[in-house]
Scaffold this motif. Structure first.
Motif, mmCIF file in Angstrom:
data_model
loop_
_atom_site.group_PDB
_atom_site.id
_atom_site.type_symbol
_atom_site.label_atom_id
_atom_site.label_comp_id
_atom_site.label_asym_id
_atom_site.label_seq_id
_atom_site.Cartn_x
_atom_site.Cartn_y
_atom_site.Cartn_z
ATOM 1 N N THR A 94 57.093 5.324 9.548
ATOM 2 C CA THR A 94 55.733 5.504 9.195
ATOM 3 C C THR A 94 55.026 6.255 10.716
ATOM 4 O OG1 THR A 94 54.950 3.086 10.227
ATOM 5 C CG2 THR A 94 55.515 3.761 7.942
ATOM 6 N N GLY A 153 51.532 5.878 6.265
ATOM 7 C CA GLY A 153 51.488 4.627 5.349
ATOM 8 C C GLY A 153 50.101 3.956 5.624
ATOM 9 N N ASP A 154 49.734 3.532 4.259
ATOM 10 C CA ASP A 154 48.485 2.738 4.618
ATOM 11 C C ASP A 154 48.494 1.430 5.062
ATOM 12 O OD1 ASP A 154 49.811 1.464 2.294
ATOM 13 O OD2 ASP A 154 47.994 1.547 0.993
ATOM 14 N N SER A 155 49.770 1.195 5.761
ATOM 15 C CA SER A 155 50.033 0.054 6.506
ATOM 16 C C SER A 155 49.353 0.253 7.807
ATOM 17 C CB SER A 155 51.513 -0.028 6.916
ATOM 18 O OG SER A 155 51.936 1.328 7.138
ATOM 19 N N ASP A 194 50.245 8.222 1.889
ATOM 20 C CA ASP A 194 50.157 7.035 0.785
ATOM 21 C C ASP A 194 48.917 7.022 0.149
ATOM 22 O OD1 ASP A 194 52.033 5.101 0.686
ATOM 23 O OD2 ASP A 194 51.397 3.878 2.295
ATOM 24 N N LYS A 239 52.618 9.099 -1.930
ATOM 25 C CA LYS A 239 53.139 8.084 -2.387
ATOM 26 C C LYS A 239 52.092 7.177 -3.091
ATOM 27 C CE LYS A 239 54.932 4.876 0.381
ATOM 28 N NZ LYS A 239 54.156 3.518 -0.107
HETATM 29 O O1 KIV Z 1 52.343 1.633 4.004
HETATM 30 C C1 KIV Z 1 53.529 1.631 4.249
HETATM 31 O O2 KIV Z 1 53.682 1.584 5.684
HETATM 32 C C2 KIV Z 1 54.572 1.530 3.438
HETATM 33 C C3 KIV Z 1 55.982 1.493 3.748
HETATM 34 C C4 KIV Z 1 56.149 0.159 4.312
HETATM 35 C C5 KIV Z 1 56.936 1.694 2.957
HETATM 36 O O3 KIV Z 1 54.364 1.956 2.273
#
Ligand code: KIV
Length: 276
Positions: A27, A48-50, A88, A117
């Motif tokens: 990410t 990533g939305d992380s 994301d 994604k």
């Molecule tokens: O948002 C994110 O970082 C993710 C990964 C964990 C795959 O979707």
């Protein structure tokens, strides 16, 4: 290792699967870090939305907005000369209706992503099909889908029974049939990930899903030791940048407080450079 020279494009991931070459994904959330991972030769940078958790300090990913994702996607795209940038789609940006999903995915693509994604199986098939039909590549995401954290009862391993494993395999096949170019499998048993990987033509990208996937993804802040909260047990940490930042900050504080920085010589040198 030489720095990469060519851009990774969406079809390259399937070609890697066919050749049995592992796909590397991390990410990224900003231009500087993206640039470093890109120079190291990462295949895919996932915005990533992380970022809601590791960058913005939220408990989960649910409060991340589309505007935030567009901003960070643009930053990552400016840093990535080689890697494929996947962004994301945040919570509620694709679940309401297909038209809205198309508009929102379009904003991420205009921001610099090459693909988006989305999380989920049967509930997002129509969205996946439509996005692919209009030329927006889609990565799927099954297993532990963080946007459903409340329904799942927490960030916990998924598909633990044979029924739920069969269901996940069916959903992976439906996503493939809808045209996704790869699928993230998060926190599922390694044997199930192996089965899904063997039965799909599109590559699987695992996170906490064992070694049999076609590629692996990790949250960069976890794997570089930057995130100061709890890190999932499957994460391998390749650096402890958080400790280095602590040490560097303490050294800076000490230098300023004791007058070791800036020195008179450093001050004169910087004046000399300014007057050039
Ligand atoms: O948002 C994110 O970082 C993710 C990964 C964990 C795959 O979707």
């Amino acid at each position: 290792m030489d720095e990469p020279k060519t851009r990774v494009r969406v079809p390259a991931l399937k070609e890697k699967k066919l050749r049995g070459e592992k796909i590397t994904v991390l990410t990224a959330y900003d231009c500087t870090m993206a640039g470093l991972m890109d120079r190291a030769g990462i295949d895919v940078l996932l915005v990533g939305d992380s970022l809601g958790m590791v960058v913005l300090g939220h408990e989960d990913t649910l409060s991340v907005t589309l505007d935030t994702m567009v901003e960070h996607t643009s930053a990552v795209a400016r840093g990535a000369r080689h890697a494929l940038v996947v962004s994301d789609m945040p919570f509620l940006s694709y679940q309401v209706d297909v038209g809205e999903a198309v508009r929102n995915a379009g904003r991420l693509i205009q921001g610099g992503a090459a693909a988006v994604k989305i999380e989920g199986g049967s509930s997002v098939i129509d969205v996946a099909r439509r996005l692919v039909a209009i030329g927006i590549p889609v990565m799927g995401h099954l297993g532990l889908t963080p946007q459903s954290v409340h329904q799942l009862g927490g960030f916990r391993p998924q598909a633990q029974t044979s029924e739920s494993a069969d269901q996940l395999l069916r959903e992976a096949k439906s996503l493939e049939e809808a045209g996704v170019f790869s699928i993230v499998l998060e926190s599922i048993p390694s044997e199930l990930a192996k089965r899904v990987t063997a039965e799909l033509a599109v590559p699987t990208i695992g996170i906490g899903a064992g070694p049999h996937c076609d590629g692996q993804v990790l949250v960069s802040y976890d794997t570089f030791g930057l995130f100061q909260g709890s890190v999932p047990p499957f994460v391998k940490q390749y650096a402890q940048l958080g400790d280095q930042i602590l040490e560097a900050t303490r050294a800076y504080i000490e230098d300023v407080r004791t007058g070791r920085f800036p020195t008179v010589e450093e001050d004169q040198e910087s004046d000399r450079k300014k007057s050039r």
